[in-house]
Design a protein around this motif. Structure first.
Motif, PDB file in Angstrom:
ATOM      1  N   UNK A 169      46.672  52.652  -2.690  1.00  0.00           N
ATOM      2  CA  UNK A 169      46.534  53.545  -3.547  1.00  0.00           C
ATOM      3  C   UNK A 169      48.029  53.507  -4.326  1.00  0.00           C
ATOM      4  N   UNK A 170      47.909  53.766  -5.638  1.00  0.00           N
ATOM      5  CA  UNK A 170      48.934  53.893  -6.519  1.00  0.00           C
ATOM      6  C   UNK A 170      49.128  54.987  -7.251  1.00  0.00           C
ATOM      7  N   UNK A 171      49.968  55.854  -7.142  1.00  0.00           N
ATOM      8  CA  UNK A 171      49.951  57.273  -7.762  1.00  0.00           C
ATOM      9  C   UNK A 171      48.619  58.092  -7.504  1.00  0.00           C
ATOM     10  N   UNK A 172      48.155  57.891  -6.496  1.00  0.00           N
ATOM     11  CA  UNK A 172      46.857  58.588  -6.340  1.00  0.00           C
ATOM     12  C   UNK A 172      45.536  57.889  -6.460  1.00  0.00           C
ATOM     13  N   UNK A 193      47.036  40.859  12.533  1.00  0.00           N
ATOM     14  CA  UNK A 193      45.323  40.775  12.812  1.00  0.00           C
ATOM     15  C   UNK A 193      44.651  41.922  12.161  1.00  0.00           C
ATOM     16  N   UNK A 194      45.445  43.022  11.965  1.00  0.00           N
ATOM     17  CA  UNK A 194      44.924  44.170  11.599  1.00  0.00           C
ATOM     18  C   UNK A 194      44.917  44.470  10.019  1.00  0.00           C
ATOM     19  N   UNK A 195      43.674  45.330   9.544  1.00  0.00           N
ATOM     20  CA  UNK A 195      43.783  45.701   8.135  1.00  0.00           C
ATOM     21  C   UNK A 195      44.895  46.789   8.019  1.00  0.00           C
ATOM     22  N   UNK A 196      45.147  46.799   6.676  1.00  0.00           N
ATOM     23  CA  UNK A 196      46.411  47.782   6.257  1.00  0.00           C
ATOM     24  C   UNK A 196      45.824  48.738   5.090  1.00  0.00           C
ATOM     25  N   UNK A 197      46.456  49.993   5.224  1.00  0.00           N
ATOM     26  CA  UNK A 197      45.999  50.871   4.375  1.00  0.00           C
ATOM     27  C   UNK A 197      47.735  51.244   3.647  1.00  0.00           C
ATOM     28  N   UNK A 198      47.729  51.169   2.281  1.00  0.00           N
ATOM     29  CA  UNK A 198      49.063  51.153   1.779  1.00  0.00           C
ATOM     30  C   UNK A 198      49.149  52.320   0.730  1.00  0.00           C
ATOM     31  N   UNK A 199      49.933  53.228   0.643  1.00  0.00           N
ATOM     32  CA  UNK A 199      49.805  54.094  -0.627  1.00  0.00           C
ATOM     33  C   UNK A 199      51.281  54.319  -1.065  1.00  0.00           C
ATOM     34  N   UNK A 200      51.551  54.286  -2.595  1.00  0.00           N
ATOM     35  CA  UNK A 200      52.742  54.149  -3.257  1.00  0.00           C
ATOM     36  C   UNK A 200      52.671  55.082  -4.179  1.00  0.00           C
ATOM     37  N   UNK A 201      54.052  55.853  -4.339  1.00  0.00           N
ATOM     38  CA  UNK A 201      54.208  56.961  -5.389  1.00  0.00           C
ATOM     39  C   UNK A 201      55.472  56.594  -6.122  1.00  0.00           C
TER      40      UNK A 201
END
Ligand code: DP6
Length: 435
Positions: free
Chosen positions: A82-85, A122-130
């Motif tokens: 997610x980028x800026x929501x 080996x695991x999936x990622x969740x990434x959030x950036x603002x």
């Protein structure tokens, strides 16, 4: 991180904006993002402008170890960002995908050397950036954004110090060229390199912030209704059509890189300023030499150039040397570099000729407290008493209120920061892995 099943594998990092004084413009390889010339930038202070990114790895986001065949496994691995929501699609051949994959490979190599490590690769990622600055401010956010992505994955995967910042910059470069320079603080060169695989195309520190800490920057956000040509597309049009760019690549940039590096080493502002302005002008000349031509600067941008040139002319006539330098990226905004002690007079002069700009007084120059807000319509400012004597006040007219929308005062700053490891108050992801 070795840890238990309940452990949260997460890191939050911030990364700075950088503004080039020798511009990157043109790629010799558009897929690996290899430039046609070296470039050099000043990293700005993250206290004022930054991107923050949280990255988390968890088996519940997909776990490759449960699939014996790598291709089948990849199809089950779900990384989300997610980028800026807003959620961004991670396209299979896109820049985000490449950066994430390269970082995952580095983690996998670390895990294969030390089997006691958790299998984060080996695991999936969740990434959030603002970004802490609105995109509407007209500032490029891709450099700090990709640098924060790489820094947060490096922290999550615990890659440093074995993997150096220059090695990480090689990956950030594949997100957005200028992003590689945001992996360092202070004064940073992107060595374009010669190799076809990009192995020698990376950022290096020319000097840390502590070497020359008094360099300040005033960003003049210039109103511009229409959207300009994006730099990625614009620069390749220049590569394809501009004969002037070839001269820039072969003759102009190599000589300037050497001279400005020396100027930084000597803290020689006069030479630094002269080269910075000349290189901005050469870059915009190459844009004009493109077919069809690309215009990034507008009338307000050009008025700021005239004003700066007149201040410097009058100052040099008094034997005092240059007071400030301008530089422009792929848009109409000016970035003014100057020694800290010159900034109060520069700020007052800019606010006189360009009234009504919104301004948060980061360094308490106006004396109403640090970060005091000065918004919207206000009385026109008088000129400062300490302008050089021969300064021609009529060099440009006082502009319409709002011609410069906003002023951001900042300074040279440091490298990306790890704000937090694990879960905590800085994180941009909730417990369930969504923003
Ligand atoms: C004018 O790094 O945004 O700011 O590599 O295609 O993502 P891509 O381009 P980008 O270009 C920046 C160009 C510039 C000059 C500079 O920062 O050196």
């Amino acid at each position: 991180m070795t840890g238990s099943a309940e452990e949260i594998y997460q890191a939050t990092c911030s990364a700075p904006v950088n503004i080039a004084v020798i511009k990157y413009w043109g790629k010799r390889d558009t897929s690996l993002i290899l430039p046609t010339n070296d470039s050099l930038s000043v990293t700005l202070d993250q206290d004022h402008l930054r991107s923050v990114t949280t990255a988390r790895a968890d088996p519940s986001f997909g776990d490759l170890s449960s699939y014996p065949d790598a291709d089948a496994a990849a199809a089950h691995l779900t990384d989300r960002l997610w980028l800026n929501g807003e959620e961004e699609l991670i396209k299979p051949d896109g820049r985000l995908r490449r950066c994430i994959d390269e970082m995952r490979k580095l983690r996998a190599a670390k895990e294969s050397k030390d089997p006691s490590l958790a299998s984060l690769s080996k695991w999936g990622l969740r990434i959030c950036s603002e970004n802490n600055f609105p995109t509407a401010a007209g500032l490029a956010s891709s450099a700090s954004g990709f640098a924060a992505l790489i820094a947060s994955l490096a922290a999550l995967y615990e890659l440093q110090p074995e993997v150096s910042s220059s090695q990480l910059s090689r990956i950030a470069r594949q997100g957005s060229g200028s992003a590689c320079r945001s992996l360092f603080g202070g004064y940073v060169a992107w060595q374009g390199g010669k190799e076809a695989d990009g192995s020698d195309s990376l950022a290096v520190e020319v000097a840390p912030k502590s070497h020359w800490p008094d360099l300040h920057a005033l960003i003049c956000v210039v109103s511009d209704a229409k959207k300009g040509t994006p730099s990625t597309a614009g620069m390749q049009r220049t590569v394809q059509t501009s004969p002037l760019l070839q001269h820039r690549i072969k003759e102009v940039v190599p000589e300037r890189m050497a001279k400005i590096t020396e100027a930084i080493q000597k803290r020689d502002f006069d030479t630094f300023a002269a080269i910075t302005m000349a290189d901005s002008n050469n870059f915009h000349a190459c844009c004009l030499d493109t077919s069809p031509p690309i215009f990034y600067m507008n009338d307000v941008s050009r008025s700021i150039v005239q004003l700066v040139e007149e201040i410097n002319r009058a100052s040099e006539a008094e034997g005092l040397g240059k007071k400030l330098a301008y530089t422009y990226d792929a848009g109409p905004n000016a970035v003014l570099y100057a020694p800290k002690e010159n900034m109060p007079a520069i700020l007052q002069t800019i606010r006189h000729y360009f009234p009504s700009a919104d301004f948060d007084d980061t360094f308490n120059i106006l004396g109403n407290g640090a970060n005091a807000s000065h918004r919207g319509a206000q009385e026109p400012q008088g000129l400062p008493s300490d302008l050089p004597k021969g300064f021609n006040q009529g060099v440009i007219p006082v502009h319409e209120p709002g011609s410069v929308r906003r002023l951001i005062h900042t300074q040279v700053g440091g490298s990306p920061r790890v704000l937090e490891r694990g879960a905590g108050s800085e994180a941009l992801l909730k417990d369930d892995g969504t923003p």
